[in-house]
Design an enzyme around this catalytic site. Structure first.
Site, mmCIF file in Angstrom:
data_model
loop_
_atom_site.group_PDB
_atom_site.id
_atom_site.type_symbol
_atom_site.label_atom_id
_atom_site.label_comp_id
_atom_site.label_asym_id
_atom_site.label_seq_id
_atom_site.Cartn_x
_atom_site.Cartn_y
_atom_site.Cartn_z
ATOM 1 N N ASP A 38 0.855 -1.189 0.000
ATOM 2 C CA ASP A 38 0.000 0.000 0.000
ATOM 3 C C ASP A 38 0.889 1.236 0.000
ATOM 4 O O ASP A 38 1.996 1.203 0.540
ATOM 5 C CB ASP A 38 -0.898 0.003 1.248
ATOM 6 C CG ASP A 38 -2.177 0.801 1.051
ATOM 7 O OD1 ASP A 38 -2.089 1.950 0.572
ATOM 8 O OD2 ASP A 38 -3.258 0.288 1.386
ATOM 9 N N ASP A 63 3.353 1.133 -4.881
ATOM 10 C CA ASP A 63 2.504 1.844 -5.838
ATOM 11 C C ASP A 63 2.121 0.830 -6.910
ATOM 12 O O ASP A 63 2.962 0.411 -7.704
ATOM 13 C CB ASP A 63 3.275 3.014 -6.444
ATOM 14 C CG ASP A 63 2.490 3.764 -7.515
ATOM 15 O OD1 ASP A 63 1.376 3.331 -7.871
ATOM 16 O OD2 ASP A 63 3.014 4.775 -8.023
ATOM 17 N N VAL A 64 0.861 0.425 -6.936
ATOM 18 C CA VAL A 64 0.465 -0.647 -7.853
ATOM 19 C C VAL A 64 0.487 -0.224 -9.312
ATOM 20 O O VAL A 64 0.358 -1.067 -10.203
ATOM 21 C CB VAL A 64 -0.926 -1.229 -7.495
ATOM 22 C CG1 VAL A 64 -0.905 -1.880 -6.119
ATOM 23 C CG2 VAL A 64 -2.021 -0.171 -7.602
ATOM 24 N N ASN A 90 -6.504 -5.903 -4.101
ATOM 25 C CA ASN A 90 -7.621 -5.106 -3.602
ATOM 26 C C ASN A 90 -7.448 -3.604 -3.810
ATOM 27 O O ASN A 90 -8.432 -2.854 -3.773
ATOM 28 C CB ASN A 90 -7.802 -5.389 -2.100
ATOM 29 C CG ASN A 90 -8.779 -4.447 -1.439
ATOM 30 O OD1 ASN A 90 -9.988 -4.527 -1.672
ATOM 31 N ND2 ASN A 90 -8.265 -3.544 -0.608
ATOM 32 N N TYR A 156 -14.676 3.913 -13.221
ATOM 33 C CA TYR A 156 -14.723 2.872 -12.197
ATOM 34 C C TYR A 156 -15.438 1.633 -12.717
ATOM 35 O O TYR A 156 -14.955 0.508 -12.554
ATOM 36 C CB TYR A 156 -15.413 3.405 -10.944
ATOM 37 C CG TYR A 156 -15.372 2.460 -9.769
ATOM 38 C CD1 TYR A 156 -14.249 2.397 -8.951
ATOM 39 C CD2 TYR A 156 -16.454 1.638 -9.460
ATOM 40 C CE1 TYR A 156 -14.207 1.534 -7.864
ATOM 41 C CE2 TYR A 156 -16.424 0.778 -8.380
ATOM 42 C CZ TYR A 156 -15.297 0.729 -7.582
ATOM 43 O OH TYR A 156 -15.260 -0.128 -6.510
ATOM 44 N N ALA A 189 -20.283 -1.190 0.802
ATOM 45 C CA ALA A 189 -19.759 -1.652 2.086
ATOM 46 C C ALA A 189 -19.460 -0.472 2.998
ATOM 47 O O ALA A 189 -19.205 0.651 2.544
ATOM 48 C CB ALA A 189 -18.498 -2.482 1.873
#
Length: 249
Positions: A38, A63-64, A90, A156, A189
């Site tokens: 993360d 950093d994805v 995720n 998104y 959620a």
């Protein structure tokens, strides 16, 4: 499920809070060594709390969207704990809501880079280790908006639909190699992001789900843990809706 993940090593991205943090805690409680990837320093707090509770855990700033950063995360997990058995991809961000004719292209690219390309990069570099071992489980986090339309949600929705089909493609590619790839598609959620919304917006979100409430992050984490576990040994390419009935309507 006791020690379902004993002697296993799990990488969980986007685990500073919400679903990711709940998943990291659950996997650790069930025996896994957990490596959190993360950019947020809050992830270090999650890892520290897990260690304080007697679990094996560490945070790797990741950093994805940066392939070198993702590769380093997977390599660190394997080097630190001896293997890489589970990936939970995720990490993701929300989008600025707008109709398509008002699309902010820079914002579009940012969402796609994190929510879709980031998942692909995590899978790519986790699979280097899993393929060498001949086993592994990957659980990607998609969304109900990857399956149904919502007004003013372009980037998104596109990213999460991409995650769903990326999951299916990878699943059929690697199933014969002993690696299972699945995804969860959560509904609305009760995460920190949602907690910051006005009460009437939260109430509308809850009302859209036939169960009449928001999901708890721990409920989504349970679904992720199931897909990552041996209990799901014949589950390949599934997109598991965890949405309180949202997509059943």
């Amino acid at each position: 499920m006791g020690e379902a993940f004993a002697e296993r090593v799990a990488v969980v991205t986007g685990a500073a809070s919400g679903i990711g943090a709940a998943t990291a805690r659950l996997l650790a409680e069930r025996g896994a060594a957990v490596v959190i990837g993360d950019v947020a320093e809050g992830a270090d707090d999650v890892a520290r709390a897990l260690r304080d509770a007697g679990h094996r855990a560490l945070w790797v700033r990741t950093d994805v969207t940066d392939e070198d950063s993702v590769a380093a995360l997977m390599d660190r997990a394997a080097a630190e704990f001896g293997s890489l058995d589970v990936l939970v991809a995720n990490a993701g961000i929300a989008e600025p809501k707008a109709p398509l004719h008002e699309l902010d292209v820079a914002a579009w690219r940012r969402v796609i880079e994190i929510d879709l390309t980031g998942v692909a990069l995590c899978g790519k570099h986790a699979l280097r280790h899993m393929s060498a071992a001949g086993s592994g489980a990957i659980v990607n986090v998609s969304s109900i908006l990857g399956a149904v339309g919502q007004a003013n949600s372009s980037s998104y929705s596109a990213a999460k639909a991409g995650v769903a089909n990326l999951t299916r493609s990878a699943a059929v590619t690697y199933a014969a190699s002993g690696i299972r790839v699945n995804a969860v598609a959560p509904g609305y959620a009760d995460t920190p992001l949602v907690a910051g919304l006005p009460a009437d917006v939260r109430a509308t979100m809850a009302a859209r789900q036939p169960i009449g409430r928001l999901a708890r992050p721990e409920e989504v984490a349970e679904a992720i843990a199931f897909l990552a576990s041996d209990a799901a040994s014949f589950v390949v390419g599934a997109i598991l809706a965890v949405d309180g009935g949202y997509t059943a309507v």
